[in-house]
Design a protein around this motif. Structure first.
Motif, PDB file in Angstrom:
ATOM      1  N   GLY A   1      20.900  45.829 -25.466  1.00 53.27           N
ATOM      2  CA  GLY A   1      20.886  45.781 -26.932  1.00 53.27           C
ATOM      3  C   GLY A   1      21.917  44.567 -27.705  1.00 53.27           C
ATOM      4  N   ARG A   2      22.686  43.912 -26.840  1.00 56.95           N
ATOM      5  CA  ARG A   2      23.215  42.962 -27.474  1.00 56.95           C
ATOM      6  C   ARG A   2      22.575  41.591 -27.643  1.00 56.95           C
ATOM      7  NH1 ARG A   2      28.756  42.444 -27.578  1.00 56.95           N
ATOM      8  NH2 ARG A   2      28.825  40.050 -27.235  1.00 56.95           N
ATOM      9  N   PHE A   3      21.243  41.392 -26.967  1.00 53.52           N
ATOM     10  CA  PHE A   3      20.552  40.421 -27.267  1.00 53.52           C
ATOM     11  C   PHE A   3      19.888  40.164 -28.769  1.00 53.52           C
ATOM     12  CE2 PHE A   3      18.310  40.495 -22.831  1.00 53.52           C
ATOM     13  CZ  PHE A   3      19.456  40.185 -22.185  1.00 53.52           C
ATOM     14  N   PRO A   4      19.551  38.941 -29.115  1.00 51.42           N
ATOM     15  CA  PRO A   4      19.241  38.766 -30.501  1.00 51.42           C
ATOM     16  C   PRO A   4      17.710  39.295 -30.185  1.00 51.42           C
ATOM     17  CG  PRO A   4      19.385  36.833 -29.366  1.00 51.42           C
ATOM     18  CD  PRO A   4      20.044  37.683 -28.348  1.00 51.42           C
ATOM     19  N   ILE A   5      17.076  39.492 -31.524  1.00 53.98           N
ATOM     20  CA  ILE A   5      15.735  39.893 -31.636  1.00 53.98           C
ATOM     21  C   ILE A   5      14.995  38.704 -32.028  1.00 53.98           C
ATOM     22  CG2 ILE A   5      15.971  42.115 -31.859  1.00 53.98           C
ATOM     23  CD1 ILE A   5      15.395  40.597 -34.963  1.00 53.98           C
ATOM     24  N   CYS A   6      13.582  38.801 -31.631  1.00 54.92           N
ATOM     25  CA  CYS A   6      12.616  37.577 -31.749  1.00 54.92           C
ATOM     26  C   CYS A   6      11.372  38.236 -32.426  1.00 54.92           C
ATOM     27  CB  CYS A   6      12.231  36.802 -30.569  1.00 54.92           C
ATOM     28  SG  CYS A   6      10.988  35.516 -30.662  1.00 54.92           S
TER      29      CYS A   6
END
Length: 556
Positions: free
Chosen positions: A480-485
């Motif tokens: 969940g902490r990942f950025p979104i692309c």
């Protein structure tokens, strides 16, 4: 005027050793691929760690149209312009993909008098980086199927193999395939498919890796499939990361070339911007910042895609702090956003320009949300009239942003002197207060909603329950902490490519979310986005050939 390839072929190039010398790079750290292109050794790059960073300048653009915006051309022109006014500057670009070169889009080495050279080499095989990425990607695919064939000790569910093969070509016939046919000796039949190489997670990983150790760690984290219990299986568990790193060890080194005016340029990495994050490698950018006072880089397509991902993914992950941004616009593109047909773009139409300025205005406001000061570059065409240019400058002035006319396509660095001075003034003003659009702790669903509302002007996002469950599961699994692309059409702020201008109040449909655990972002697919393009009815490949002297013809 001569064609781009004719201009490039007539260029008087310095040796790559001389180009590197302008940056202070010793010759024994320049690994040559012939006289005009080279890689910079990782050992030398590591020795620069304590050097101060220069100023980072992003070149982005308004929403692209068939009329063209010239973002790469402007990036090259600005780099040359900064050197012309006495600044030590270099540019960082992405490598072109063979798919678009032989398809419809063409190459990506700039144009006119603002190009990087050797143009044919850069647009074709270059230093072999894309071949290495293709090989590493497909080695992993082969190892996955081999693991399944020899007993499948990890319990991979053949229905849930997530890793696809890639090829650096537009080939719609390979989008969906059935593999392992032909009986017991060939394995277990299953559905699979190919993406274009620039859409591979391996490409994204190479472009975000800090060094070889980080590269191998990220490759090992790739999720290749799932068990029947939905447990992810990684490349590390398949014991693939070491061999993949070996294939990529040279590809990780930045490629050094030059502009037509013999100024240094890194051309390295090339993820698609409407599918992946659309930026050159972190390693090339960080190295350039140690070698030059000004580094000019670009992000793919319009600011809603390229700039947003540059800020929210690349800068966040690499700790980069842009000093200024340039937003490229053309009178022709503004008129198209104002409703003018392509065949009528040569006629003066101030009212259409004014109508189309809504698109540019949203991009200006969007860049401002990241705390980065911007200037607009009006990439000039001979059909532009002073009244049309005046309308753009007046509009931008009302938004507190300057708009500068540029003629670099025709005049090289002489056509970007004013732009270069404006960029230096912005960078030295200390006005940049860079910040990402959203915090790491925000849920993936809310990150997507934030981008849709803040950048696209949407009212909300929507997805089927199965997709919303994907978001929830990824959050629970620790991603969940990942950025979104965001994977979205480049032709509109909405997911409908026919909606020009600055549409608002629309709803963004989320079709799928894919985990890129190695690249450390979540790919959120909206609308009809394909990760394997097809060729047009009449592809550029039909007219690319060698002339009697062995020179390439038809490449553009």
């Amino acid at each position: 005027m001569k064609s781009d390839i004719e201009i490039a072929r007539e260029a008087r190039m310095d040796t790559v050793i001389d180009v590197a010398g302008k940056l202070g790079v010793p010759s024994d750290s320049v690994l040559q691929y012939g006289p005009y292109k080279a890689k910079i050794s990782l050992d030398y790059i590591n020795s620069l760690a304590d050097q101060p960073d220069g100023n980072l300048v992003l070149v982005t653009a308004m929403t692209p149209t068939p009329a063209g915006e010239g973002k790469t051309t402007t990036t090259v022109g600005l780099g040359d312009g900064l050197n012309r006014i006495g600044k030590k500057a270099m540019i960082c670009l992405r490598e072109p993909s063979l798919g678009p070169c032989f398809g419809m889009k063409g190459g990506a080495a700039g144009g006119g008098m603002a190009q990087v050279v050797p143009m044919e080499d850069i647009n074709l095989h270059f230093t072999g980086d894309f071949h290495a990425i293709t090989s590493a990607n497909n080695l992993l695919a082969a190892l996955v199927d081999n693991h399944i064939y020899w007993g499948n000790s990890l319990g991979i569910d053949v229905r849930r193999v997530a890793w696809r093969r890639v090829i650096d070509m537009n080939d719609r016939a390979l989008r969906e395939i059935v593999c392992s046919l032909g009986g017991v000796a060939n394995g277990f039949p299953r559905e699979g498919g190919f993406d274009i190489t620039v859409a591979s997670e391996v490409m994204a990983i190479l472009c975000l890796a800090m060094d070889l150790k980080d590269l191998e760690r990220r490759l090992g984290n790739i999720v290749v499939g799932y068990t029947r219990e939905r447990k992810p299986v990684t490349a590390k568990e398949i014991e693939a990361a070491g061999a993949m790193t070996v294939l990529l060890k040279d590809a990780l080194m930045p490629n050094l070339v030059q502009t037509l005016e013999n100024n240094p340029a890194f051309v390295h990495g090339g993820p698609f911007a409407n599918i992946a994050h659309g930026c050159n490698t972190v390693l090339a950018t960080r190295t350039a910042l140690k070698l030059a006072d000004y580094v000019v880089t670009e992000a793919g397509f319009g600011a809603d895609l390229g700039a947003e991902k540059f800020f929210d993914i690349k800068c966040r992950k690499a700790g980069l702090k842009p000093a200024a941004a340039v937003i490229v616009a053309t009178i022709r593109a503004l008129k198209m956003h104002g409703g003018v047909a392509k065949e009528d773009l040569g006629k003066e139409n101030v009212e259409a320009v004014k109508k189309g300025l809504a698109n540019l205005g949203r991009h200006i406001r969007n860049v401002g949300q990241f705390g980065v000061p911007a200037v607009v570059a009006i990439n000039g065409f001979t059909s532009d009239t002073q009244a049309e240019v005046d309308a753009v400058q007046a509009y931008c002035s009302d938004l507190g942003v300057e708009a500068v006319s540029c003629t670099h396509w025709a005049n090289g660095s002489a056509g970007t002197e004013e732009l270069a001075r404006k960029v230096v003034a912005l960078a030295e003003s200390g006005k940049s207060q860079f910040r990402p659009l959203y915090d790491d702790d925000l849920s993936p669903w809310e990150k997507v909603r934030t981008v849709a509302r803040s950048i696209y002007g949407a009212e909300d996002i929507v997805a089927d329950k199965s997709v919303r469950d994907q978001f929830r599961q990824l959050d629970e699994q620790g991603y969940g902490r990942f950025p979104i692309c965001m994977a979205k059409t480049q032709y509109s702020f909405s997911t409908d490519p026919s909606l020009k201008g600055a549409p608002s109040g629309h709803v963004v449909p989320i079709r799928e979310v894919r985990l890129s655990a190695g690249a450390e972002f979540l790919v959120v697919i909206t609308g009809e986005i394909m990760t394997m393009p097809g060729l047009p009815r009449i592809p550029a490949a039909n007219t690319i050939r060698l002339d009697g002297a062995g020179n390439v013809e038809g490449l553009f």
